[in-house]
Design a protein around this motif. Structure first.
Motif, PDB file in Angstrom:
ATOM      1  N   GLN A   1      21.565  26.575  46.225  1.00  0.00           N
ATOM      2  CA  GLN A   1      21.412  27.352  47.455  1.00  0.00           C
ATOM      3  C   GLN A   1      20.535  28.585  47.260  1.00  0.00           C
ATOM      4  OE1 GLN A   1      25.538  28.013  48.417  1.00  0.00           O
ATOM      5  NE2 GLN A   1      25.654  26.126  49.605  1.00  0.00           N
ATOM      6  N   GLY A   2      19.827  28.653  46.139  1.00  0.00           N
ATOM      7  CA  GLY A   2      18.944  29.788  45.870  1.00  0.00           C
ATOM      8  C   GLY A   2      19.111  30.281  44.452  1.00  0.00           C
ATOM      9  N   ALA A   3      19.910  31.336  44.315  1.00  0.00           N
ATOM     10  CA  ALA A   3      20.134  31.935  42.993  1.00  0.00           C
ATOM     11  C   ALA A   3      21.612  32.271  42.850  1.00  0.00           C
ATOM     12  CB  ALA A   3      19.311  33.204  42.845  1.00  0.00           C
ATOM     13  N   GLU A   4      22.038  32.351  41.609  1.00  0.00           N
ATOM     14  CA  GLU A   4      23.381  32.837  41.322  1.00  0.00           C
ATOM     15  C   GLU A   4      23.233  33.963  40.312  1.00  0.00           C
ATOM     16  OE1 GLU A   4      27.794  31.227  40.014  1.00  0.00           O
ATOM     17  OE2 GLU A   4      26.063  29.929  39.725  1.00  0.00           O
ATOM     18  N   ILE A   5      23.833  35.100  40.624  1.00  0.00           N
ATOM     19  CA  ILE A   5      23.806  36.221  39.690  1.00  0.00           C
ATOM     20  C   ILE A   5      25.191  36.313  39.063  1.00  0.00           C
ATOM     21  CG2 ILE A   5      24.303  37.962  41.460  1.00  0.00           C
ATOM     22  CD1 ILE A   5      22.211  39.730  39.783  1.00  0.00           C
ATOM     23  N   VAL A   6      25.219  36.459  37.745  1.00  0.00           N
ATOM     24  CA  VAL A   6      26.473  36.471  36.988  1.00  0.00           C
ATOM     25  C   VAL A   6      26.513  37.746  36.145  1.00  0.00           C
ATOM     26  CG1 VAL A   6      27.918  35.256  35.319  1.00  0.00           C
ATOM     27  CG2 VAL A   6      26.425  33.944  36.847  1.00  0.00           C
ATOM     28  N   PHE A   7      27.607  38.468  36.258  1.00  0.00           N
ATOM     29  CA  PHE A   7      27.819  39.707  35.502  1.00  0.00           C
ATOM     30  C   PHE A   7      29.127  39.561  34.740  1.00  0.00           C
ATOM     31  CE2 PHE A   7      29.115  43.938  34.543  1.00  0.00           C
ATOM     32  CZ  PHE A   7      27.992  44.744  34.552  1.00  0.00           C
ATOM     33  N   THR A   8      29.098  39.795  33.439  1.00  0.00           N
ATOM     34  CA  THR A   8      30.301  39.709  32.620  1.00  0.00           C
ATOM     35  C   THR A   8      30.943  41.085  32.503  1.00  0.00           C
ATOM     36  OG1 THR A   8      29.383  37.879  31.350  1.00  0.00           O
ATOM     37  CG2 THR A   8      31.234  39.062  30.366  1.00  0.00           C
ATOM     38  N   VAL A   9      32.194  41.167  32.937  1.00  0.00           N
ATOM     39  CA  VAL A   9      32.966  42.404  32.851  1.00  0.00           C
ATOM     40  C   VAL A   9      33.945  42.244  31.698  1.00  0.00           C
ATOM     41  CG1 VAL A   9      34.459  44.036  34.076  1.00  0.00           C
ATOM     42  CG2 VAL A   9      32.831  42.634  35.364  1.00  0.00           C
ATOM     43  N   ARG A  10      33.931  43.192  30.780  1.00  0.00           N
ATOM     44  CA  ARG A  10      34.820  43.138  29.619  1.00  0.00           C
ATOM     45  C   ARG A  10      35.863  44.249  29.696  1.00  0.00           C
ATOM     46  NH1 ARG A  10      29.821  42.080  25.823  1.00  0.00           N
ATOM     47  NH2 ARG A  10      29.736  39.814  25.987  1.00  0.00           N
ATOM     48  N   GLN A  11      37.071  43.904  29.312  1.00  0.00           N
ATOM     49  CA  GLN A  11      38.162  44.876  29.314  1.00  0.00           C
ATOM     50  C   GLN A  11      38.149  45.626  27.988  1.00  0.00           C
ATOM     51  OE1 GLN A  11      42.105  43.241  29.698  1.00  0.00           O
ATOM     52  NE2 GLN A  11      42.975  45.202  30.309  1.00  0.00           N
ATOM     53  N   ILE A  12      37.396  46.720  27.969  1.00  0.00           N
ATOM     54  CA  ILE A  12      37.292  47.538  26.762  1.00  0.00           C
ATOM     55  C   ILE A  12      38.061  48.825  27.014  1.00  0.00           C
ATOM     56  CG2 ILE A  12      35.709  48.747  25.210  1.00  0.00           C
ATOM     57  CD1 ILE A  12      33.534  46.743  26.124  1.00  0.00           C
ATOM     58  N   ASP A  13      39.151  49.015  26.308  1.00  0.00           N
ATOM     59  CA  ASP A  13      39.951  50.247  26.417  1.00  0.00           C
ATOM     60  C   ASP A  13      40.382  50.556  27.848  1.00  0.00           C
ATOM     61  OD1 ASP A  13      39.688  50.675  23.667  1.00  0.00           O
ATOM     62  OD2 ASP A  13      37.829  51.813  23.924  1.00  0.00           O
ATOM     63  N   LEU A  14      40.673  49.522  28.621  1.00  0.00           N
ATOM     64  CA  LEU A  14      41.122  49.709  29.999  1.00  0.00           C
ATOM     65  C   LEU A  14      42.510  49.108  30.189  1.00  0.00           C
ATOM     66  CD1 LEU A  14      37.943  48.658  32.020  1.00  0.00           C
ATOM     67  CD2 LEU A  14      38.731  50.982  31.564  1.00  0.00           C
ATOM     68  N   THR A  15      43.297  49.726  31.044  1.00  0.00           N
ATOM     69  CA  THR A  15      44.554  49.103  31.442  1.00  0.00           C
ATOM     70  C   THR A  15      44.229  47.880  32.289  1.00  0.00           C
ATOM     71  OG1 THR A  15      44.734  50.315  33.516  1.00  0.00           O
ATOM     72  CG2 THR A  15      45.680  51.380  31.534  1.00  0.00           C
ATOM     73  N   ASP A  16      45.194  47.023  32.492  1.00  0.00           N
ATOM     74  CA  ASP A  16      44.970  45.853  33.345  1.00  0.00           C
ATOM     75  C   ASP A  16      44.581  46.271  34.757  1.00  0.00           C
ATOM     76  OD1 ASP A  16      45.521  44.186  31.217  1.00  0.00           O
ATOM     77  OD2 ASP A  16      47.563  43.698  31.881  1.00  0.00           O
ATOM     78  N   ALA A  17      45.190  47.326  35.265  1.00  0.00           N
ATOM     79  CA  ALA A  17      44.877  47.799  36.624  1.00  0.00           C
ATOM     80  C   ALA A  17      43.450  48.338  36.692  1.00  0.00           C
ATOM     81  CB  ALA A  17      45.875  48.867  37.057  1.00  0.00           C
ATOM     82  N   ASP A  18      43.034  49.112  35.685  1.00  0.00           N
ATOM     83  CA  ASP A  18      41.667  49.633  35.668  1.00  0.00           C
ATOM     84  C   ASP A  18      40.655  48.505  35.526  1.00  0.00           C
ATOM     85  OD1 ASP A  18      42.473  52.258  35.995  1.00  0.00           O
ATOM     86  OD2 ASP A  18      42.426  52.701  33.839  1.00  0.00           O
ATOM     87  N   PHE A  19      40.982  47.510  34.720  1.00  0.00           N
ATOM     88  CA  PHE A  19      40.096  46.353  34.553  1.00  0.00           C
ATOM     89  C   PHE A  19      39.950  45.609  35.875  1.00  0.00           C
ATOM     90  CE2 PHE A  19      39.553  41.835  33.102  1.00  0.00           C
ATOM     91  CZ  PHE A  19      38.238  41.967  32.694  1.00  0.00           C
ATOM     92  N   ALA A  20      41.047  45.414  36.583  1.00  0.00           N
ATOM     93  CA  ALA A  20      40.996  44.738  37.890  1.00  0.00           C
ATOM     94  C   ALA A  20      40.124  45.526  38.859  1.00  0.00           C
ATOM     95  CB  ALA A  20      42.413  44.560  38.451  1.00  0.00           C
ATOM     96  N   ARG A  21      40.197  46.863  38.812  1.00  0.00           N
ATOM     97  CA  ARG A  21      39.346  47.700  39.670  1.00  0.00           C
ATOM     98  C   ARG A  21      37.874  47.540  39.288  1.00  0.00           C
ATOM     99  NH1 ARG A  21      43.857  50.931  39.928  1.00  0.00           N
ATOM    100  NH2 ARG A  21      43.440  52.096  38.018  1.00  0.00           N
TER     101      ARG A  21
END
Length: 135
Positions: free
Chosen positions: A91-111
Motif C-alpha cells: 500500500q506504499g511504504a511501512e515505517i518501522v521504529f524499534t523502541v527499547r526498554q532501557i532503564d524504564l519502568t513498564d509504565a514509562d516504556f508503554a508511554r
C-alpha cells in the motif's frame, strides 16, 4: 530489556517517505517525542530541544536502503541508538521504529511506545495530506 517494533503503513512511495523522515528540518513537524522548538544542524549532528531537554541526534549516512537509524545523546551524556526503517509495502511504504526498554519502568516504556506510535501517525498524516511533500 524488551523491544517493541512500532510500524505504520503510509500511502506514499517509500523513497518519498524516507526523504521526508530523514530530513532533520522536518523533525519538529512530526517527532514530538524527540523534537520541540529550536533546532540547529551542524554537519551530521542535529542539536534540538526535546521533552528530555537539549539533545544531539546523529543519523546514519543517507542511503538507498531506507535505513534511518539514529543515535540520540541525552542531556545526561548517555547515547541511545534508535533503529528505524522505511520498507516497501503493497500500500506504499511501512515505517518501522524499534523502541527499547532501557532503564524504564513498564509504565514509562508503554508511554514511550505510545509516543512513537503518535509520532508515526503524524508523519503519515503529513505525507498523505500533501502529495507534493518530499525531500
Amino acid at each position: 530489556m524488551q523491544s517493541v517494533h512500532v510500524s505504520r503503513v503510509i500511502a506514499a512511495d517509500p523513497r518519498r517517505v524516507y526523504e521526508f523522515a530523514v530530513d532533520a528540518r522536518h523533525l519538529p513537524l512530526w517527532a514530538a517525542g524527540l523534537a520541540q522548538g529550536d533546532l540547529v544542524i551542524d554537519g551530521d549532528r542535529v542539536h534540538l530541544d526535546s521533552p528530555m531537554g537539549r539533545v544531539e541526534v546523529r543519523f546514519v549516512a543517507r542511503n538507498t536502503l531506507g535505513v534511518i537509524d539514529h543515535d540520540v545523546t541525552l542531556p545526561s551524556g548517555a547515547t541511545v541508538t534508535n533503529p528505524m526503517r522505511v520498507l516497501a509495502h503493497p500500500q506504499g511504504a511501512e515505517i518501522v521504529f524499534t523502541v527499547r526498554q532501557i532503564d524504564l519502568t513498564d509504565a514509562d516504556f508503554a508511554r514511550d511506545v505510545a509516543a512513537v506510535r503518535a509520532d508515526l501517525d503524524r508523519l503519515a498524516a503529513l505525507i498523505e495530506a500533501d502529495r507534493g511533500v518530499g525531500g
